[in-house]
Design an enzyme around this catalytic site. Structure first.
Site: not given
Length: 145
Positions: A46, A51, A88-89, A130-131, A134
């Protein structure tokens, strides 16, 4: 399209509430393609527009069922509770257990600007939450147990 640089913790864009997308245009479609390319290149499941430094309410997800792009996603229903490990990225090499709803219903626009409703459980439900976090400036480390 393009693989873009992923912003990491400490970048103010990750803590800023993202702005709604007023109209789905070719520019929005290009953003989605770039986000997908970036997500796949980073071996993620995701990615949210903040991000990559773009404060817009756009997310892309692929939990193995094919790519999903959602514009202005909103959780309209949730139930149950599950605790599982997340990463997380934008926070490399960090993982932690996070409690999330076991099931969610998300209303959004798809990449063609059509209204969609996604009912999700398991990994898809977790990644959507999660996304969407963000987009609110919330990181998983804020919720680690």
């Amino acid at each position: 399209m393009a693989v873009l640089s992923i912003r990491t913790i400490g970048d103010p864009v990750l803590r800023t509430e993202a702005k709604p997308v007023d109209e789905v245009t070719e520019k929005t479609e290009g953003l989605i393609k770039n986000m997908q390319d970036t997500m796949y290149d980073a071996s993620g499941v995701g990615l949210a527009a903040p991000q990559i430094g773009i404060s817009k309410r756009v997310i892309v997800v692929d939990v193995g069922e094919g790519p999903l792009a959602l514009i202005n996603p909103e959780i309209v229903e949730s139930s149950g509770s599950e605790i599982d490990e997340e990463g997380c990225l934008s926070i490399p090499n960090e993982n932690g257990n996070v409690e999330r709803a076991a099931r969610v219903v998300v209303d959004a626009l798809d990449s063609d600007g059509r209204e969609v409703e996604i009912e999700a459980e398991g990994l898809l439900a977790r990644v959507l939450q999660h996304e969407i976090d963000h987009l609110e400036g919330i990181l998983f480390v804020d919720k680690v147990e």
